[in-house]
Design an enzyme around this catalytic site. Structure first.
Site, PDB file in Angstrom:
ATOM      1  N   ASN A  26      -4.470  -3.471  -3.587  1.00 15.10           N
ATOM      2  CA  ASN A  26      -6.016  -3.536  -3.705  1.00 15.10           C
ATOM      3  C   ASN A  26      -6.463  -5.008  -3.680  1.00 15.10           C
ATOM      4  O   ASN A  26      -5.632  -5.914  -3.947  1.00 15.10           O
ATOM      5  CB  ASN A  26      -6.481  -2.686  -4.787  1.00 15.10           C
ATOM      6  CG  ASN A  26      -6.010  -3.341  -6.095  1.00 15.10           C
ATOM      7  OD1 ASN A  26      -6.447  -4.493  -6.358  1.00 15.10           O
ATOM      8  ND2 ASN A  26      -5.177  -2.486  -6.759  1.00 15.10           N
ATOM      9  N   ASP A  36       2.246   0.398  -4.475  1.00 14.02           N
ATOM     10  CA  ASP A  36       1.622  -0.942  -5.235  1.00 14.02           C
ATOM     11  C   ASP A  36       2.377  -0.915  -6.737  1.00 14.02           C
ATOM     12  O   ASP A  36       3.133  -1.810  -7.119  1.00 14.02           O
ATOM     13  CB  ASP A  36       0.365  -0.996  -5.405  1.00 14.02           C
ATOM     14  CG  ASP A  36      -0.224  -2.256  -5.731  1.00 14.02           C
ATOM     15  OD1 ASP A  36       0.628  -3.518  -5.955  1.00 14.02           O
ATOM     16  OD2 ASP A  36      -1.472  -2.450  -6.186  1.00 14.02           O
ATOM     17  N   THR A 120      -2.864   5.540   3.343  1.00 17.78           N
ATOM     18  CA  THR A 120      -2.927   7.188   3.510  1.00 17.78           C
ATOM     19  C   THR A 120      -2.490   7.782   2.346  1.00 17.78           C
ATOM     20  O   THR A 120      -2.440   9.127   2.222  1.00 17.78           O
ATOM     21  CB  THR A 120      -1.571   7.488   4.540  1.00 17.78           C
ATOM     22  OG1 THR A 120      -0.218   6.995   3.714  1.00 17.78           O
ATOM     23  CG2 THR A 120      -1.762   6.778   5.722  1.00 17.78           C
TER      24      THR A 120
HETATM   25  N1  AR6 Z   1       7.809   4.246  -1.383  1.00 17.20           N
HETATM   26  C1  AR6 Z   1       7.383   4.346  -0.023  1.00 17.20           C
HETATM   27  N2  AR6 Z   1       6.125   4.748   0.367  1.00 17.20           N
HETATM   28  C2  AR6 Z   1       5.390   5.244  -0.987  1.00 17.20           C
HETATM   29  C3  AR6 Z   1       5.934   4.916  -2.135  1.00 17.20           C
HETATM   30  C4  AR6 Z   1       7.386   4.262  -2.204  1.00 17.20           C
HETATM   31  N3  AR6 Z   1       7.712   4.086  -3.443  1.00 17.20           N
HETATM   32  N4  AR6 Z   1       4.848   5.429  -2.944  1.00 17.20           N
HETATM   33  C5  AR6 Z   1       3.900   5.869  -2.403  1.00 17.20           C
HETATM   34  N5  AR6 Z   1       4.284   5.874  -0.989  1.00 17.20           N
HETATM   35  P1  AR6 Z   1      -0.706   4.462  -1.741  1.00 17.20           P
HETATM   36  P2  AR6 Z   1      -3.174   3.070  -0.375  1.00 17.20           P
HETATM   37  C6  AR6 Z   1       3.512   5.961   0.043  1.00 17.20           C
HETATM   38  O1  AR6 Z   1      -1.371   5.248  -2.476  1.00 17.20           O
HETATM   39  O2  AR6 Z   1      -3.472   4.520   0.025  1.00 17.20           O
HETATM   40  C7  AR6 Z   1      -2.867   1.653  -5.280  1.00 17.20           C
HETATM   41  O3  AR6 Z   1      -3.376   1.789  -6.432  1.00 17.20           O
HETATM   42  C8  AR6 Z   1       2.239   7.270  -0.174  1.00 17.20           C
HETATM   43  O4  AR6 Z   1       2.881   8.484   0.068  1.00 17.20           O
HETATM   44  O5  AR6 Z   1       0.209   3.794  -2.321  1.00 17.20           O
HETATM   45  O6  AR6 Z   1      -3.259   1.916   0.667  1.00 17.20           O
HETATM   46  C9  AR6 Z   1      -3.408   0.025  -4.815  1.00 17.20           C
HETATM   47  O7  AR6 Z   1      -3.432  -0.803  -5.757  1.00 17.20           O
HETATM   48  C10 AR6 Z   1       1.444   6.831   1.075  1.00 17.20           C
HETATM   49  O8  AR6 Z   1       1.833   7.627   2.232  1.00 17.20           O
HETATM   50  O9  AR6 Z   1      -1.685   3.259  -1.017  1.00 17.20           O
HETATM   51  C11 AR6 Z   1      -4.843   0.453  -4.247  1.00 17.20           C
HETATM   52  O10 AR6 Z   1      -5.773   0.510  -5.255  1.00 17.20           O
HETATM   53  C12 AR6 Z   1       1.708   5.492   1.083  1.00 17.20           C
HETATM   54  O11 AR6 Z   1       2.579   4.900   0.608  1.00 17.20           O
HETATM   55  C13 AR6 Z   1      -4.612   1.797  -3.481  1.00 17.20           C
HETATM   56  O12 AR6 Z   1      -3.524   2.320  -4.210  1.00 17.20           O
HETATM   57  C14 AR6 Z   1       0.496   4.585   0.648  1.00 17.20           C
HETATM   58  O13 AR6 Z   1      -0.370   5.366  -0.397  1.00 17.20           O
HETATM   59  C15 AR6 Z   1      -4.247   1.587  -2.160  1.00 17.20           C
HETATM   60  O14 AR6 Z   1      -3.904   3.065  -1.487  1.00 17.20           O
END
Ligand code: AR6
Length: 169
Positions: A26, A36, A120
């Site tokens: 973020n 993250d 996503t």
């Molecule tokens: N390895 C690979 N992919 C992952 C993992 C992992 N360990 N964990 C989750 N995913 P998201 P965003 C996938 O929510 O939508 C945070 O709080 C997950 O299934 O991590 O860009 C940040 O600080 C999904 O397909 O990121 C921001 O505030 C993808 O990673 C916010 O979330 C992205 O999900 C960003 O949201």
């Protein structure tokens, strides 16, 4: 022009031994949930200290830090758009995340980079539309002098892996 190899990998991005993993951060860059949170947990407290940058990171931009305790040498932090229906510039901003991360990796002469499915999860971007943007950006030809050899699309579910495989043909 150079054509790096693209592959799909199913699992936790924090386990990947590549030059750089991309973090879906973020704009504060100070950590959060999802991928993250996982990256910060594994990298250790040095990562949050390295992320204290004036101004943080705007949507679509990318910033690089060391990977600390991760197997990856570096982390590129990029901020995806929050999905607001698709008419607020979301596709262009998501493409910028991939484009700016690739450029930054090239500037550091890195050869392998792994991307999570940016936006996503918590940010709500529809998976198929986001995966199409990821595939389109990774398929763009790189300059002849590009250091990039391997681009990894990391799927955190079998559905996402299937989607990437289908779009890659
Ligand atoms: N390895 C690979 N992919 C992952 C993992 C992992 N360990 N964990 C989750 N995913 P998201 P965003 C996938 O929510 O939508 C945070 O709080 C997950 O299934 O991590 O860009 C940040 O600080 C999904 O397909 O990121 C921001 O505030 C993808 O990673 C916010 O979330 C992205 O999900 C960003 O949201």
């Amino acid at each position: 022009m150079s054509h790096p190899q693209i592959r799909v990998w199913l699992g936790d991005i924090t386990r990947l031994d590549v030059d750089v993993v991309v973090n879906a951060a973020n704009s504060s860059l100070l950590g959060g949930g999802g991928v993250d949170g996982a990256i910060h947990r594994v990298a250790g407290p040095e990562l949050v200290a390295a992320c204290r940058m004036p101004g943080g990171c705007r949507t679509g931009e990318a910033k690089i830090t060391p990977g600390f305790r991760l197997p990856a040498r570096f982390v590129i932090h990029t901020v995806g758009p929050v999905w607001r229906g698709g008419e607020q510039g979301e596709p262009e901003l998501l493409a910028d995340c991939y484009r700016n991360s690739l450029l930054l990796a090239e500037r550091r002469e890195l050869s392998s980079i792994a991307f999570p499915a940016i936006s996503t999860g918590i940010y709500g971007y529809p998976a198929e539309a986001a995966a199409q943007i990821a595939v389109d950006e990774l398929r763009c030809l790189r300059p002849p002098a590009s250091s990039l050899k391997e681009l990894v699309l990391v799927a955190f579910s079998e559905e996402m892996a299937e989607l990437y495989r289908r779009l890659l043909g």
